[in-house]
Design an enzyme around this catalytic site. Structure first.
Site, PDB file in Angstrom:
ATOM      1  N   SER A   1       0.796  -1.223   0.000  1.00  0.00           N
ATOM      2  CA  SER A   1       0.000   0.000   0.000  1.00  0.00           C
ATOM      3  C   SER A   1       0.827   1.270   0.000  1.00  0.00           C
ATOM      4  O   SER A   1       0.390   2.292  -0.535  1.00  0.00           O
ATOM      5  CB  SER A   1      -0.948   0.013   1.207  1.00  0.00           C
ATOM      6  OG  SER A   1      -1.868  -1.029   1.116  1.00  0.00           O
TER       7      SER A   1
ATOM      8  N   HIS B   1       0.582   5.034   4.097  1.00  0.00           N
ATOM      9  CA  HIS B   1      -0.208   5.529   2.978  1.00  0.00           C
ATOM     10  C   HIS B   1       0.088   7.003   2.734  1.00  0.00           C
ATOM     11  O   HIS B   1       0.290   7.441   1.598  1.00  0.00           O
ATOM     12  CB  HIS B   1      -1.699   5.381   3.272  1.00  0.00           C
ATOM     13  CG  HIS B   1      -2.152   3.970   3.489  1.00  0.00           C
ATOM     14  ND1 HIS B   1      -3.464   3.641   3.728  1.00  0.00           N
ATOM     15  CD2 HIS B   1      -1.471   2.793   3.508  1.00  0.00           C
ATOM     16  CE1 HIS B   1      -3.587   2.340   3.876  1.00  0.00           C
ATOM     17  NE2 HIS B   1      -2.377   1.807   3.758  1.00  0.00           N
TER      18      HIS B   1
END
Length: 236
Positions: A133, A197
């Site tokens: 991610s 993220h």
């Protein structure tokens, strides 16, 4: 059909899926057993190939490689499929604009730094950190800079999941804001590494700006179906 101009996006998807299916996390390889034996194999697998912040800066030299190896390890089916959906939707156009070599270096480099940033902020944590991610968030950041006007199809739960189309400059900053809010409320321990993220998204945007300046060429249309990041074993 796989585009000849964007082979690395599909190669990354295939590699992540193969490693998941062949490793213990997928639960399909009989070599890892079942029940408690499978759970023990999964924990050992995550600790070997994932990032353990408490060991990254003070452990053996090989741990310096774990922010790269962790990019190709996923903790569950939901974790894998969610990440690969985002990569499939946003990766091809970004790779086509960057070129396959530059895109690959960008993906691995930003993913590495995103996990490194998370580890530095949680240096005492002994939880394994796995997942792509951070790298995929960098792809989203680059996509925002390169294609701000591209139309993205989004499913919004508060609008009964109706598919609505918005430009990337609306959807992706909104996604980043959700990650910021979630990072502030995230508990310590296993869960989603929202900070990775955010670091990846910011890096991706900045790197795209540095590489391509302030001139954006045409903004092709693209359909995407962003999904919330899955919960799992400290999965970024």
């Amino acid at each position: 059909m796989i585009s000849k101009s964007t082979p690395m996006t599909y190669a990354l998807i295939v590699l992540c899926c193969l490693l998941f299916l062949l490793g213990p996390a997928g639960g399909l390889n009989p070599a890892y057993g079942s029940g408690d034996a499978l759970l023990a194999a999964q924990r050992a697998y995550f600790r070997r190939w994932g990032v353990i912040p408490a060991e990254l800066f003070d452990g053996p030299a090989r741990t310096a490689l774990t922010p790269a190896t962790a990019l190709f390890v996923h903790g569950s089916w939901v974790h894998l499929l969610g990440n690969m959906l985002f990569l499939y939707v946003f990766g091809a156009m970004t790779e086509e604009r960057m070129g396959r070599v530059q895109f690959t270096l960008f993906y691995v480099g930003c993913g590495y730094l995103a996990l490194l940033g998370y580890a530095a902020a949680n240096a005492a944590s002994e939880q394994s950190l796995v997942g792509a991610s951070g790298a995929i968030s960098a792809v989203l950041g680059a996509f925002l800079y390169l294609f701000p006007g591209a139309r993205v199809t989004s499913l919004l739960p508060f609008l009964f999941f109706l598919p609505l189309r918005f430009p990337a400059w609306v959807v992706l900053p909104f996604w980043a804001a959700l990650q910021w809010l979630a990072a502030g409320r995230a508990p310590q321990g296993p869960g989603v590494a929202y900070l990775a993220h955010l670091v990846g998204f910011g890096l991706g945007f900045v790197v795209a700006w540095m590489l391509f300046g302030r001139v954006n060429r045409g903004c092709p249309r693209v359909e995407a179906a962003p999904a919330q990041a899955p919960e799992g074993e400290n999965q970024p």
